[in-house]
Design a protein around this motif. Structure first.
Motif, PDB file in Angstrom:
ATOM      1  N   SER A   1     -14.250 -16.237 -33.381  1.00  0.00           N
ATOM      2  CA  SER A   1     -15.001 -17.289 -34.066  1.00  0.00           C
ATOM      3  C   SER A   1     -16.431 -17.393 -33.556  1.00  0.00           C
ATOM      4  CB  SER A   1     -14.285 -18.631 -33.891  1.00  0.00           C
ATOM      5  OG  SER A   1     -14.353 -19.057 -32.528  1.00  0.00           O
TER       6      SER A   1
ATOM      7  N   ARG B   1      -8.260 -24.957 -39.164  1.00  0.00           N
ATOM      8  CA  ARG B   1      -8.499 -23.972 -38.099  1.00  0.00           C
ATOM      9  C   ARG B   1      -9.547 -24.495 -37.121  1.00  0.00           C
ATOM     10  NH1 ARG B   1      -8.174 -20.273 -42.384  1.00  0.00           N
ATOM     11  NH2 ARG B   1     -10.459 -20.144 -42.484  1.00  0.00           N
ATOM     12  N   ALA B   2     -10.583 -25.162 -37.643  1.00  0.00           N
ATOM     13  CA  ALA B   2     -11.622 -25.734 -36.762  1.00  0.00           C
ATOM     14  C   ALA B   2     -11.044 -26.819 -35.873  1.00  0.00           C
ATOM     15  CB  ALA B   2     -12.769 -26.291 -37.608  1.00  0.00           C
TER      16      ALA B   2
ATOM     17  N   ALA C   1     -16.499 -33.059 -33.360  1.00  0.00           N
ATOM     18  CA  ALA C   1     -16.077 -32.152 -34.437  1.00  0.00           C
ATOM     19  C   ALA C   1     -14.685 -32.516 -34.946  1.00  0.00           C
ATOM     20  CB  ALA C   1     -16.113 -30.718 -33.934  1.00  0.00           C
TER      21      ALA C   1
ATOM     22  N   GLU D   1      -9.844 -24.017 -43.606  1.00  0.00           N
ATOM     23  CA  GLU D   1     -10.935 -23.782 -42.635  1.00  0.00           C
ATOM     24  C   GLU D   1     -11.074 -24.952 -41.690  1.00  0.00           C
ATOM     25  OE1 GLU D   1     -15.810 -23.414 -42.580  1.00  0.00           O
ATOM     26  OE2 GLU D   1     -14.723 -23.057 -44.473  1.00  0.00           O
ATOM     27  N   TYR D   2     -10.966 -26.171 -42.212  1.00  0.00           N
ATOM     28  CA  TYR D   2     -11.088 -27.349 -41.368  1.00  0.00           C
ATOM     29  C   TYR D   2      -9.908 -27.472 -40.409  1.00  0.00           C
ATOM     30  CZ  TYR D   2     -15.028 -29.051 -44.185  1.00  0.00           C
ATOM     31  OH  TYR D   2     -16.242 -29.202 -44.821  1.00  0.00           O
TER      32      TYR D   2
ATOM     33  N   TYR E   1     -13.922 -33.617 -38.879  1.00  0.00           N
ATOM     34  CA  TYR E   1     -13.007 -32.896 -39.752  1.00  0.00           C
ATOM     35  C   TYR E   1     -11.816 -33.764 -40.126  1.00  0.00           C
ATOM     36  CZ  TYR E   1     -15.648 -28.658 -38.679  1.00  0.00           C
ATOM     37  OH  TYR E   1     -16.626 -27.723 -38.564  1.00  0.00           O
TER      38      TYR E   1
ATOM     39  N   HIS F   1     -10.681 -17.798 -30.607  1.00  0.00           N
ATOM     40  CA  HIS F   1     -11.913 -18.406 -30.094  1.00  0.00           C
ATOM     41  C   HIS F   1     -13.008 -17.358 -29.954  1.00  0.00           C
ATOM     42  CE1 HIS F   1     -14.749 -20.588 -27.635  1.00  0.00           C
ATOM     43  NE2 HIS F   1     -14.543 -19.755 -26.611  1.00  0.00           N
TER      44      HIS F   1
ATOM     45  N   VAL G   1      -9.173 -25.027 -33.136  1.00  0.00           N
ATOM     46  CA  VAL G   1     -10.089 -24.396 -32.166  1.00  0.00           C
ATOM     47  C   VAL G   1     -10.709 -25.449 -31.240  1.00  0.00           C
ATOM     48  CG1 VAL G   1     -12.272 -23.177 -31.914  1.00  0.00           C
ATOM     49  CG2 VAL G   1     -10.585 -22.379 -33.558  1.00  0.00           C
ATOM     50  N   GLU G   2     -11.195 -26.532 -31.815  1.00  0.00           N
ATOM     51  CA  GLU G   2     -11.822 -27.571 -31.008  1.00  0.00           C
ATOM     52  C   GLU G   2     -10.800 -28.253 -30.104  1.00  0.00           C
ATOM     53  OE1 GLU G   2     -14.953 -28.109 -30.649  1.00  0.00           O
ATOM     54  OE2 GLU G   2     -15.547 -26.686 -32.176  1.00  0.00           O
TER      55      GLU G   2
END
Length: 561
Positions: A430, A377-378, A353, A374-375, A357, A427, A381-382
């Motif tokens: 989400s 934040r992803a 991921a 958004e990316y 991104y 987390h 998170v990852e």
């Protein structure tokens, strides 16, 4: 694992068969040894009875033709008599004349000069009487431990010593020496010329009635033939034989039943060791049945069976321990293999991921500012997810090696807990869950390390998120309450919980429950194991249980400082 069970089952069967064969063979050997020892003792006792009777015969046959008239009576000898060729009876012991005449006239007479084997009398010597009779044995294995007495070999040794002493210093039985004259005095009484040429036959037995036996011999002297004999009271003879041969070490270990003249066979005994013998001539009308108790010092079947059972038990325990050890090692190896595969997968997912991104942002493929946010934040998170996974593996590895040293301190738990939960909130949300925090006021300070506490909370919350994805209530509840010794930190979800038979395994390293839910929820199998080890390293404990009406909760106990 199934193949391992089959192999151990085969080994166990082979070993148990070998033990059974060994015990069976040992029982056979012990039974043979027991039988041989009892046979030896019984035959020796019966031989001693024969010897005692032979001494009586030797003493009587050693007397000259004129000696019986002067020989005393006593013990089992009722009296002596002479029968002429004309059938006239002359009793040489007047005290029992009437009884002896009644017995002789009531019994069938054997003609004087009949088929007795003759032997010439030689001054000072007698020919021995030997027995060729052999015992008939009826025995089974002994089943009870005897009372502690002299052992079988000691009994045999003493019987042999007794026989040797009698052979050296005795001819006639000692109990009744007055009834017989010494052999050494025979020469003095054989001075008469007429006696020197006397021809004497061997003694021959004749049953007079059920309780009396006559021993007779033909005497040819001075041109005339007559028969000399003595009458024996059979019950008194049997009593003398019993006293003579069944005393001392055999007392209580042997008993004997006798069959007299004109009597039927002795009733068979149901005892373990039974021996029968018909005595040699001239006592061939008499018989004995000797019954031996199990002799001391002879191994019993019970001892061998106990040893065999102990050996089988030790073997079974050894195989069980070996199986458990090997099974544990194999299971742990399998868990490690699953852990390696799971870690690889868990690392690959966030990395994929992040790479995707990052490449999209690098190549300018995202034109919308909202999409870029958004990316980003992803990616965060990852990255957090990847960081937690790596931290878990490193923490567990260090705890296993004992290299992890916690920097413990005493402080209120609420600030450190809220800080960790705020990091986790993104987390949790989400994933579509709501994080509920319930902290009681006025909590006592406890001993903990901030990083270890954060690691515990991260793992418990992440565990709830993974396994409660299909729950109707999508809440993760974190609560802290005071206890008598400190505080209790509880993390609960509202998922399906853990099967009761697997509940005790949830803190095992690399363990993951066997269910469809587990297969769908990926993980490494070290999260809860790490939670317990960190809690114990801080002086606390971890406990897991299913919650009502649904869900799973883990409680961490931390001690007050």
């Amino acid at each position: 694992m199934n193949r391992l069970r089959v192999w151990f089952a085969l080994v166990a069967v082979v070993c148990l068969v070998a033990v059974a064969a060994l015990v069976y063979r040992a029982l056979e050997v012990a039974d043979t040894e027991r039988r041989l020892r009892h046979d030896a003792v019984a035959e020796r006792v019966l031989d001693e009875m024969e010897r005692s009777l032979s001494e009586v015969i030797a003493a009587e046959e050693g007397r000259g033709a004129a000696d019986p008239a002067n020989a005393p009576v006593g013990s089992f000898i009722v009296g002596r008599y002479e029968l002429g060729a004309d059938g006239a009876i002359r009793v040489t012991t007047p005290a029992h004349a009437a009884e002896i005449e009644r017995l002789l006239r009531g019994a069938e007479a054997t003609p004087v000069g009949g088929p007795f084997v003759a032997m010439r009398q030689s001054a000072g010597t007698t020919l021995p009487v030997t027995s060729s009779a052999s015992p008939i044995q009826e025995q089974a294995a002994a089943r009870a431990e005897p009372e502690k007495k002299a052992e079988a070999f000691e009994i045999l040794a003493k019987l042999n010593r007794g026989a040797e002493l009698r052979a050296k210093g005795r001819v006639a039985p000692k109990q009744d020496e007055a009834a017989y004259d010494s052999v050494s005095s025979l020469e003095d009484r054989r001075a008469a010329p007429s006696e020197a040429d006397a021809v004497l036959s061997r003694l021959r037995g004749r049953a007079l009635d059920a309780t009396h036996l006559a021993l007779e011999r033909n005497v040819a002297v001075g041109g005339r033939t007559l028969r000399q004999g003595l009458v024996i009271a059979v019950p008194q003879l049997f009593a003398w034989l019993r006293d003579e041969n069944l005393g001392g070490e055999l007392a209580g270990l042997a008993r004997v039943a006798f069959a007299g003249p004109l009597a039927s066979e002795i009733a068979p005994s149901s005892e373990d060791f039974v021996y029968r013998r018909r005595f040699a001539e001239p006592f061939d009308a008499l018989g004995a049945q000797l019954v031996l108790a199990p002799l001391p010092g002879v191994g019993t079947a019970a001892a061998i069976e106990a040893l065999g059972a102990a050996l089988a038990l030790v073997l079974a325990l050894g195989l069980l321990i070996a199986y458990r050890t090997v099974a544990t090692v194999v299971a742990f190896a399998e868990r490690r293999a699953v852990f390696a595969a799971s870690v690889s997968h868990e690392l690959k997912t966030p990395l994929t991921a992040i790479r995707m991104y990052a490449e999209m942002l690098r190549d300018g493929m995202v034109t919308s500012e909202a999409k870029r946010d958004e990316y980003y934040r992803a990616l965060a998170v990852e990255s957090d997810r990847l960081s937690r996974l790596v931290n878990n593996v490193l923490e567990f590895s260090q705890l296993e090696k004992g290299a992890r040293r916690l920097a413990l301190g005493v402080a209120p738990i609420e600030p450190a807990l809220r800080e960790a939960l705020e990091i986790l909130r993104v987390h949790v949300e989400s994933e579509g869950f709501r994080l509920v925090v319930e902290i009681a006021p006025n909590l006592a300070p406890v001993r903990f390390e901030r990083d270890a506490l954060a690691q515990i909370v991260f793992n418990l919350v992440d565990n709830g998120v993974k396994y409660a994805r299909d729950a109707q209530r999508r809440d993760i509840v974190v609560s802290v309450a005071p206890t008598a010794t400190g505080v209790a930190l509880t993390v609960r979800d509202f998922g399906p919980g853990v099967p009761l038979d697997q509940l005790r395994l949830v803190f095992e390293a690399f363990w993951r429950g066997e269910s469809e839910l587990t297969r769908r929820a990926k993980g490494t199998g070290i999260g809860l194991a790490l939670v317990r080890r960190l809690a114990e390293a801080m002086g606390g404990s971890a406990r897991a249980q299913n919650a009502e009406p649904s869900g799973f909760e883990v409680e961490i106990q931390l001690a007050a400082g």
